[in-house]
Structure formats: C-alpha cells, structure tokens
Design a protein around this motif. Structure first.
Motif, PDB file in Angstrom:
ATOM      1  N   ALA A 156       0.824  -1.210   0.000  1.00  0.00           N
ATOM      2  CA  ALA A 156       0.000   0.000   0.000  1.00  0.00           C
ATOM      3  C   ALA A 156       0.856   1.257   0.000  1.00  0.00           C
ATOM      4  O   ALA A 156       0.567   2.228  -0.713  1.00  0.00           O
ATOM      5  N   VAL A 157       1.919   1.256   0.778  1.00  0.00           N
ATOM      6  CA  VAL A 157       2.809   2.422   0.808  1.00  0.00           C
ATOM      7  C   VAL A 157       3.524   2.579  -0.531  1.00  0.00           C
ATOM      8  O   VAL A 157       3.637   3.693  -1.060  1.00  0.00           O
ATOM      9  N   ALA A 158       3.980   1.484  -1.095  1.00  0.00           N
ATOM     10  CA  ALA A 158       4.684   1.543  -2.382  1.00  0.00           C
ATOM     11  C   ALA A 158       3.775   2.038  -3.500  1.00  0.00           C
ATOM     12  O   ALA A 158       4.241   2.681  -4.453  1.00  0.00           O
ATOM     13  N   ALA A 159       2.478   1.760  -3.387  1.00  0.00           N
ATOM     14  CA  ALA A 159       1.533   2.149  -4.437  1.00  0.00           C
ATOM     15  C   ALA A 159       1.053   3.601  -4.299  1.00  0.00           C
ATOM     16  O   ALA A 159       0.417   4.132  -5.209  1.00  0.00           O
ATOM     17  N   ALA A 160       1.344   4.250  -3.179  1.00  0.00           N
ATOM     18  CA  ALA A 160       0.885   5.626  -2.967  1.00  0.00           C
ATOM     19  C   ALA A 160       1.631   6.586  -3.888  1.00  0.00           C
ATOM     20  O   ALA A 160       2.808   6.376  -4.202  1.00  0.00           O
ATOM     21  N   PRO A 161       0.962   7.655  -4.344  1.00  0.00           N
ATOM     22  CA  PRO A 161       1.637   8.658  -5.181  1.00  0.00           C
ATOM     23  C   PRO A 161       2.842   9.253  -4.464  1.00  0.00           C
ATOM     24  O   PRO A 161       2.876   9.330  -3.231  1.00  0.00           O
ATOM     25  N   ALA A 162       3.829   9.663  -5.223  1.00  0.00           N
ATOM     26  CA  ALA A 162       5.066  10.189  -4.634  1.00  0.00           C
ATOM     27  C   ALA A 162       4.818  11.420  -3.774  1.00  0.00           C
ATOM     28  O   ALA A 162       5.541  11.668  -2.809  1.00  0.00           O
ATOM     29  N   ASP A 163       3.790  12.196  -4.115  1.00  0.00           N
ATOM     30  CA  ASP A 163       3.514  13.437  -3.368  1.00  0.00           C
ATOM     31  C   ASP A 163       2.403  13.248  -2.330  1.00  0.00           C
ATOM     32  O   ASP A 163       1.869  14.219  -1.801  1.00  0.00           O
TER      33      ASP A 163
END
Length: 201
Positions: free
Chosen positions: A69-76
C-alpha cells in the motif's frame, strides 16, 4: 480418516479457540485441539507451527499489505494519509469474523504471555510501516510519528469493530476513528509556522 480434510485450518482454529476458552491456553495441548477438530496432530502442524500461531498467524499477510500500500501511494502523497491507507489495507486481510475475534481477544486478555505477544505483533507492524514510509521518502521523525499514530488509530478502530459499536467494515471504522482524531486536533488548534509560543506577533 479420509486424506481429504475439508476446511481443516478452520476446524482447527475453531477447536483451538473453544479449548483455550474452556481450559486456558497453557492447559491446552495440540493433541487435544486435533482430537476436538476430528483431525490428526500431523494435520495441525501442516497448518500451524505451534498452538500460538492459531491466534497470531497471518502476520505476513498484514506486513505485505502495508508494504504494498505504501509503495503504491503517489510520490507526493501525505505521509499520514498513506499510513492510514496502509493500515486499512492490512485490516482488510483480517477475516470479517467479529465473534471469533472477540473470543480470541478474551483468550489473549486472560494470558499475560499472549498479551505480550499481541503488543509485540502491533509493534512489529508499526516498525514495518515506518520502514516503508522512510523508503517512500518520509523523514525518520515523520515516518515514526505517522506509523505510531496509524497503529493507534487501528487499535481503537479494531476494538470498536469488535464491540459492535459500529456495524461498518473495519476499513470504514478505521477511517471514522482517523476523522475523529483530525477533528480533535483541529479543534485544539494547530499553531501555524512563525506563530509559535514566544514568537513575536
């Protein structure tokens, strides 16, 4: 006994929880669990490493859900929002069986060793969440703070879900608790940068 053992893991879990409730965790043996489930000890050990894993199995699924889930979150993305989304993803891996979970909680509450194991489990998840946030670019302090808040929010939401004070899915209850936290922080007043105590007005 047939080699095909339908729902063996579920039967073993139910039998174990019944016996833990009736006799206590420490007093229950794997042989008794297998007998209650109508299965063999060998079958038990195909599904669980030991009798404690009946209560604490599945942590790898929670950990993987958090990391993904964290890896899939947008960079911003906001780190706190990401942390909450990750803990919701972990919660989605927990079977929607409130009655079983309530019984599990009662067994753990009656045994200091199991209580310690439960606290350690949550601490591990919080550490993994913080690590994932750092990998995604959050600072040490921000990653640690967001992870600890998210785990606390989840704990409150989980208790509320089990207590039946909310009939919604666990992920929705988690969102409700987080919204309450944000409202409380907002009501308390957040001091803007440059206007902290002691700064000239």
């Amino acid at each position: 006994m047939s080699r095909w053992e339908p729902n063996a893991r579920g039967r073993l879990s139910e039998a174990a929880l019944e016996l833990y409730t009736e006799r206590g965790f420490d007093e229950t043996t794997v042989a008794e669990i297998a007998e209650r489930a109508g299965l063999t000890e060998r079958t038990f050990f195909r599904h669980f490493a030991d009798k404690r894993e009946v209560l604490f199995g599945g942590q790898d699924l929670l950990s993987s859900a958090i990391t993904e889930a964290v890896a899939a979150a947008p960079a911003d993305a906001d780190p706190m929002a990401t942390a909450i989304a990750a803990i919701q993803a972990a919660g989605a891996q927990i079977p929607a069986l409130p009655a079983w979970q309530r019984q599990r909680r009662a067994v753990i509450a009656a045994n200091p060793g199991l209580q310690e194991r439960e606290l350690r489990k949550m601490a591990v998840l919080g550490g993994e969440l913080a690590d994932a946030l750092r990998t995604a670019g959050a600072s040490e302090a921000v990653a640690t703070l967001c992870a600890r808040v998210a785990v606390t929010v989840f704990g409150i939401a989980f208790d509320r879900w089990l207590d039946g004070s909310s009939t919604r899915e666990l992920s929705h209850v988690t969102a409700e608790v987080y919204a309450e936290l944000r409202a409380a922080v907002s009501a308390g007043g957040v001091v803007p940068d440059g206007e902290r105590a002691g700064d000239p007005g």
